[in-house]
Design an enzyme around this catalytic site. Structure first.
Site, PDB file in Angstrom:
ATOM      1  N   ARG A 153      19.962  79.015 -25.399  1.00  0.00           N
ATOM      2  CA  ARG A 153      21.322  79.278 -25.903  1.00  0.00           C
ATOM      3  C   ARG A 153      22.234  79.814 -24.790  1.00  0.00           C
ATOM      4  O   ARG A 153      23.109  80.647 -25.029  1.00  0.00           O
ATOM      5  CB  ARG A 153      21.322  80.276 -27.069  1.00  0.00           C
ATOM      6  CG  ARG A 153      20.505  79.842 -28.281  1.00  0.00           C
ATOM      7  CD  ARG A 153      21.120  78.632 -28.966  1.00  0.00           C
ATOM      8  NE  ARG A 153      20.496  78.351 -30.251  1.00  0.00           N
ATOM      9  CZ  ARG A 153      19.422  77.570 -30.432  1.00  0.00           C
ATOM     10  NH1 ARG A 153      18.850  76.980 -29.390  1.00  0.00           N
ATOM     11  NH2 ARG A 153      18.941  77.354 -31.631  1.00  0.00           N
ATOM     12  N   SER A 211      22.656  80.341 -36.990  1.00  0.00           N
ATOM     13  CA  SER A 211      22.029  81.621 -36.613  1.00  0.00           C
ATOM     14  C   SER A 211      23.086  82.532 -36.019  1.00  0.00           C
ATOM     15  O   SER A 211      23.768  82.148 -35.063  1.00  0.00           O
ATOM     16  CB  SER A 211      20.952  81.400 -35.556  1.00  0.00           C
ATOM     17  OG  SER A 211      19.951  80.544 -36.031  1.00  0.00           O
ATOM     18  N   GLU A 235      24.555  85.350 -31.219  1.00  0.00           N
ATOM     19  CA  GLU A 235      24.675  83.991 -30.661  1.00  0.00           C
ATOM     20  C   GLU A 235      26.097  83.476 -30.848  1.00  0.00           C
ATOM     21  O   GLU A 235      26.651  82.773 -30.012  1.00  0.00           O
ATOM     22  CB  GLU A 235      23.690  83.053 -31.378  1.00  0.00           C
ATOM     23  CG  GLU A 235      23.750  81.632 -30.850  1.00  0.00           C
ATOM     24  CD  GLU A 235      23.135  80.607 -31.785  1.00  0.00           C
ATOM     25  OE1 GLU A 235      21.919  80.654 -32.004  1.00  0.00           O
ATOM     26  OE2 GLU A 235      23.883  79.735 -32.274  1.00  0.00           O
TER      27      GLU A 235
HETATM   28  P1  FAD Z   1      33.080  75.672 -31.363  1.00  0.00           P
HETATM   29  O1  FAD Z   1      32.567  76.616 -32.378  1.00  0.00           O
HETATM   30  O2  FAD Z   1      34.389  75.047 -31.596  1.00  0.00           O
HETATM   31  O3  FAD Z   1      33.095  76.418 -29.948  1.00  0.00           O
HETATM   32  C1  FAD Z   1      31.972  77.135 -29.482  1.00  0.00           C
HETATM   33  C2  FAD Z   1      32.289  77.668 -28.073  1.00  0.00           C
HETATM   34  O4  FAD Z   1      32.432  76.593 -27.162  1.00  0.00           O
HETATM   35  C3  FAD Z   1      33.601  78.439 -27.995  1.00  0.00           C
HETATM   36  O5  FAD Z   1      33.453  79.456 -27.030  1.00  0.00           O
HETATM   37  C4  FAD Z   1      34.609  77.394 -27.522  1.00  0.00           C
HETATM   38  O6  FAD Z   1      35.711  77.966 -26.841  1.00  0.00           O
HETATM   39  C5  FAD Z   1      33.742  76.585 -26.570  1.00  0.00           C
HETATM   40  N1  FAD Z   1      34.123  75.156 -26.491  1.00  0.00           N
HETATM   41  C6  FAD Z   1      34.105  74.263 -27.504  1.00  0.00           C
HETATM   42  N2  FAD Z   1      34.443  73.037 -27.048  1.00  0.00           N
HETATM   43  C7  FAD Z   1      34.696  73.169 -25.725  1.00  0.00           C
HETATM   44  C8  FAD Z   1      35.106  72.268 -24.697  1.00  0.00           C
HETATM   45  N3  FAD Z   1      35.323  70.971 -24.931  1.00  0.00           N
HETATM   46  N4  FAD Z   1      35.286  72.765 -23.451  1.00  0.00           N
HETATM   47  C9  FAD Z   1      35.073  74.080 -23.185  1.00  0.00           C
HETATM   48  N5  FAD Z   1      34.698  74.982 -24.106  1.00  0.00           N
HETATM   49  C10 FAD Z   1      34.510  74.523 -25.362  1.00  0.00           C
HETATM   50  N6  FAD Z   1      23.299  75.593 -32.777  1.00  0.00           N
HETATM   51  C11 FAD Z   1      22.136  75.275 -32.153  1.00  0.00           C
HETATM   52  O7  FAD Z   1      22.033  75.357 -30.928  1.00  0.00           O
HETATM   53  N7  FAD Z   1      21.062  74.861 -32.871  1.00  0.00           N
HETATM   54  C12 FAD Z   1      21.086  74.732 -34.216  1.00  0.00           C
HETATM   55  O8  FAD Z   1      20.093  74.350 -34.823  1.00  0.00           O
HETATM   56  C13 FAD Z   1      22.297  75.065 -34.888  1.00  0.00           C
HETATM   57  N8  FAD Z   1      22.382  74.981 -36.230  1.00  0.00           N
HETATM   58  C14 FAD Z   1      23.528  75.312 -36.866  1.00  0.00           C
HETATM   59  C15 FAD Z   1      23.579  75.198 -38.264  1.00  0.00           C
HETATM   60  C16 FAD Z   1      24.738  75.496 -38.944  1.00  0.00           C
HETATM   61  C17 FAD Z   1      24.769  75.366 -40.453  1.00  0.00           C
HETATM   62  C18 FAD Z   1      25.897  75.897 -38.233  1.00  0.00           C
HETATM   63  C19 FAD Z   1      27.176  76.179 -38.948  1.00  0.00           C
HETATM   64  C20 FAD Z   1      25.860  76.023 -36.844  1.00  0.00           C
HETATM   65  C21 FAD Z   1      24.668  75.738 -36.148  1.00  0.00           C
HETATM   66  N9  FAD Z   1      24.570  75.851 -34.749  1.00  0.00           N
HETATM   67  C22 FAD Z   1      23.405  75.500 -34.109  1.00  0.00           C
HETATM   68  C23 FAD Z   1      25.718  76.344 -33.963  1.00  0.00           C
HETATM   69  C24 FAD Z   1      26.746  75.250 -33.609  1.00  0.00           C
HETATM   70  O9  FAD Z   1      26.572  74.123 -34.408  1.00  0.00           O
HETATM   71  C25 FAD Z   1      26.655  74.849 -32.140  1.00  0.00           C
HETATM   72  O10 FAD Z   1      26.806  75.958 -31.304  1.00  0.00           O
HETATM   73  C26 FAD Z   1      27.702  73.789 -31.766  1.00  0.00           C
HETATM   74  O11 FAD Z   1      27.445  73.290 -30.480  1.00  0.00           O
HETATM   75  C27 FAD Z   1      29.120  74.350 -31.797  1.00  0.00           C
HETATM   76  O12 FAD Z   1      29.996  73.253 -31.617  1.00  0.00           O
HETATM   77  P2  FAD Z   1      31.530  73.349 -31.988  1.00  0.00           P
HETATM   78  O13 FAD Z   1      32.178  72.098 -31.511  1.00  0.00           O
HETATM   79  O14 FAD Z   1      31.675  73.677 -33.406  1.00  0.00           O
HETATM   80  O15 FAD Z   1      31.971  74.561 -31.065  1.00  0.00           O
HETATM   81  N1  EPU Z   2      11.743  83.926 -40.819  1.00  0.00           N
HETATM   82  C1  EPU Z   2      11.574  84.911 -41.775  1.00  0.00           C
HETATM   83  N2  EPU Z   2      12.611  85.167 -42.630  1.00  0.00           N
HETATM   84  C2  EPU Z   2      13.768  84.487 -42.591  1.00  0.00           C
HETATM   85  C3  EPU Z   2      13.956  83.490 -41.605  1.00  0.00           C
HETATM   86  C4  EPU Z   2      12.915  83.217 -40.729  1.00  0.00           C
HETATM   87  O1  EPU Z   2      10.519  85.538 -41.849  1.00  0.00           O
HETATM   88  O2  EPU Z   2      14.640  84.775 -43.399  1.00  0.00           O
HETATM   89  C5  EPU Z   2      10.626  83.644 -39.888  1.00  0.00           C
HETATM   90  C6  EPU Z   2       9.598  82.670 -40.498  1.00  0.00           C
HETATM   91  O3  EPU Z   2       8.331  83.089 -40.084  1.00  0.00           O
HETATM   92  C7  EPU Z   2       9.913  81.366 -39.814  1.00  0.00           C
HETATM   93  C8  EPU Z   2      10.419  81.822 -38.446  1.00  0.00           C
HETATM   94  O4  EPU Z   2      11.108  83.037 -38.727  1.00  0.00           O
HETATM   95  O5  EPU Z   2       8.786  80.558 -39.708  1.00  0.00           O
HETATM   96  C9  EPU Z   2      11.342  80.831 -37.769  1.00  0.00           C
HETATM   97  O6  EPU Z   2      12.368  80.455 -38.665  1.00  0.00           O
HETATM   98  P1  EPU Z   2      13.096  79.038 -38.543  1.00  0.00           P
HETATM   99  O7  EPU Z   2      12.103  77.957 -38.323  1.00  0.00           O
HETATM  100  O8  EPU Z   2      14.032  78.912 -39.683  1.00  0.00           O
HETATM  101  O9  EPU Z   2      13.889  79.143 -37.182  1.00  0.00           O
HETATM  102  P2  EPU Z   2      14.728  80.308 -36.534  1.00  0.00           P
HETATM  103  O10 EPU Z   2      13.935  80.875 -35.411  1.00  0.00           O
HETATM  104  O11 EPU Z   2      15.225  81.248 -37.561  1.00  0.00           O
HETATM  105  C10 EPU Z   2      15.801  78.773 -34.729  1.00  0.00           C
HETATM  106  C11 EPU Z   2      17.166  78.527 -34.193  1.00  0.00           C
HETATM  107  C12 EPU Z   2      17.912  77.550 -35.092  1.00  0.00           C
HETATM  108  C13 EPU Z   2      17.153  76.236 -35.110  1.00  0.00           C
HETATM  109  C14 EPU Z   2      15.743  76.494 -35.643  1.00  0.00           C
HETATM  110  C15 EPU Z   2      14.861  75.270 -35.539  1.00  0.00           C
HETATM  111  C16 EPU Z   2      17.846  80.452 -32.935  1.00  0.00           C
HETATM  112  C17 EPU Z   2      18.676  81.675 -32.889  1.00  0.00           C
HETATM  113  N3  EPU Z   2      17.900  79.762 -34.055  1.00  0.00           N
HETATM  114  O12 EPU Z   2      15.957  79.459 -35.970  1.00  0.00           O
HETATM  115  O13 EPU Z   2      19.200  77.320 -34.533  1.00  0.00           O
HETATM  116  O14 EPU Z   2      17.790  75.279 -35.913  1.00  0.00           O
HETATM  117  O15 EPU Z   2      15.102  77.539 -34.862  1.00  0.00           O
HETATM  118  O16 EPU Z   2      14.536  75.014 -34.212  1.00  0.00           O
HETATM  119  O17 EPU Z   2      17.150  80.123 -31.969  1.00  0.00           O
HETATM  120  C18 EPU Z   2      21.446  78.088 -34.480  1.00  0.00           C
HETATM  121  O18 EPU Z   2      21.289  78.289 -33.278  1.00  0.00           O
HETATM  122  O19 EPU Z   2      22.533  78.280 -35.066  1.00  0.00           O
HETATM  123  C19 EPU Z   2      20.324  77.588 -35.267  1.00  0.00           C
HETATM  124  C20 EPU Z   2      20.391  77.379 -36.586  1.00  0.00           C
END
Ligand code: FAD
Ligand code: EPU
Length: 338
Positions: free
Chosen positions: A164, A238, A334
């Protein structure tokens, strides 16, 4: 290109926070970006580049110019024996790009299905899920330097990707507008199903032949089963990172809390599941006004209706304090706090 004043950002952030921007503009071409970079408003006020708004928390109105990057286009720019090199505009929706790859049998991004947001933000925090991060497929990106307006290319090494993390969150913070990203995608897939839940889901789906299509479907199913859909409940995924601690500290915690969830890292440290820590502190499913901790995933903070950004921020502060008190572990946010 219209520069709007006092523009509502409520529909442009996945937390649905009711904040506004003093100035707001959408850009769809490199030429428009250059025009904006030269404008007086741009030079004299704070600036925020906005993608899909899915990793931001607005704690106040933005007293400057918000530039929504809508640069589009997806094309193969090169290929060799093993790979396709696919260039995507920063404004392309991430999941649409992944689906484009799946439909054309370009392998590599399938584990990253259904992550919200746009292509341009994907390098910011080196988006990752289910055992893959974009650094695994990232070739290069193009960006404009905000002050000297020069076009700059960043290689994979230049981005200093980590969990991240990238240079764009540190030494190059707020300095570049990313305009396109090029990915190196495999002609012959290298399947990655090491993340426990994927194999189980593929089995449940009755998958006979492993494919990038099946992996993508499995990942979508898992995500849909526990992550709230931001269209229905405001959230930014997250809210915190999973913290990294030393093996020694992990062993100590494990003695006191035998069920603690941790994963060994290559550097010898251990990554803790922050969701587990937060749940053990009693936060899972809790609400404070309209702000809350999701009932299926404690790592996700949510806005059930009209929470203010600073209410969600305050809740995150309380969670960090209680995790610190119970486990002596520091959580790091994050989500980008604006
Ligand atoms: P924004 O929220 O619009 O911007 C994020 C940051 O990037 C800000 O600082 C912004 O200024 C900057 N930025 C955006 N675009 C540009 C650009 N073109 N040039 C320069 N700076 C820029 N993230 C994960 O890594 N893994 C996951 O599994 C994951 N799951 C998610 C699930 C949900 C339900 C949600 C809501 C979010 C999740 N995220 C996850 C977080 C998010 O989806 C990512 O961080 C995504 O890349 C953000 O993209 P965005 O276009 O919405 O960025
Ligand atoms: N867990 C709990 N309670 C909860 C949630 C999780 O006990 O309420 C424990 C469970 O043991 C579970 C473990 O945590 O097995 C891991 O949970 P999960 O697989 O849901 O993944 P995570 O570690 O919570 C991370 C990323 C996610 C990404 C998933 C899958 C980060 C901060 N988050 O979540 O990314 O989608 O793994 O790879 O690394 C994001 O960055 O926004 C995001 C959603």
């Amino acid at each position: 290109m219209i520069i709007h004043e006092n523009y509502s950002l409520k529909k442009l952030n996945s937390f649905h926070i009711d904040a506004s921007a003093k100035y707001f503009v959408e850009v769809t071409s490199l030429k428009e970006i250059q025009t904006i970079l030269s404008s007086t408003i741009f030079r004299t006020t704070p600036k925020l580049i906005l993608g899909g708004g899915s990793n931001l928390l607005f704690t106040k109105d933005f007293d400057g110019i918000v530039i929504k990057n809508n640069l589009s286009g997806i094309s193969i720019i090169k290929e060799d024996e093993e790979c396709y090199y696919l260039k995507a505009g920063a404004g392309e929706v991430w999941h649409n790009l992944v689906m484009h790859c799946i439909n054309n049998n370009y392998a590599g991004l399938e584990n990253l299905s259904l992550i919200p947001g746009n292509v341009g933000a994907s390098p910011m925090q080196n988006i990752g899920a289910y055992g893959v991060e974009i650094k695994d497929c990232f070739q290069e990106l193009e960006a404009f330097h905000i002050h000297d307006k020069a076009k700059v290319n960043f290689t994979n090494a230049d981005c200093k990707f980590g969990y991240r993390e990238s240079v764009f969150k540190h030494e190059n913070k707020n300095q570049f507008i990313i305009t396109s990203v090029t990915f190196r995608l495999n002609k012959k897939p290298k399947f990655n199903i090491s993340y426990g839940a994927i194999e189980k889901e593929l089995e449940a789906m009755g998958t006979k032949q492993l494919s990038i299509q099946a992996i993508s479907k499995a990942v979508c199913n898992i995500r849909n089963s526990k992550l709230p859909n931001p269209v229905e409940i405001g959230n930014a995924g997250s809210f915190f990172k999973n913290p990294e601690i030393s093996k020694l500290k992990y062993e100590e915690l494990k003695t006191e809390f035998p069920a603690i969830v941790g994963y060994d890292l290559e550097n010898g440290n251990t990554k803790l599941a922050a969701g587990w820590l937060i749940e053990q502190c009693g936060w899972k499913g809790k609400t404070v006004g309209d702000a809350g901790v999701h009932k299926l995933q404690a790592l996700v903070l949510v806005n059930y209706a009209n929470a203010k950004g600073n209410e969600i921020f305050d809740l995150s502060e309380k969670i960090m304090n209680s995790v610190k008190q119970k486990f002596a572990v520091d959580l790091e946010r994050e989500v980008n706090i604006i």
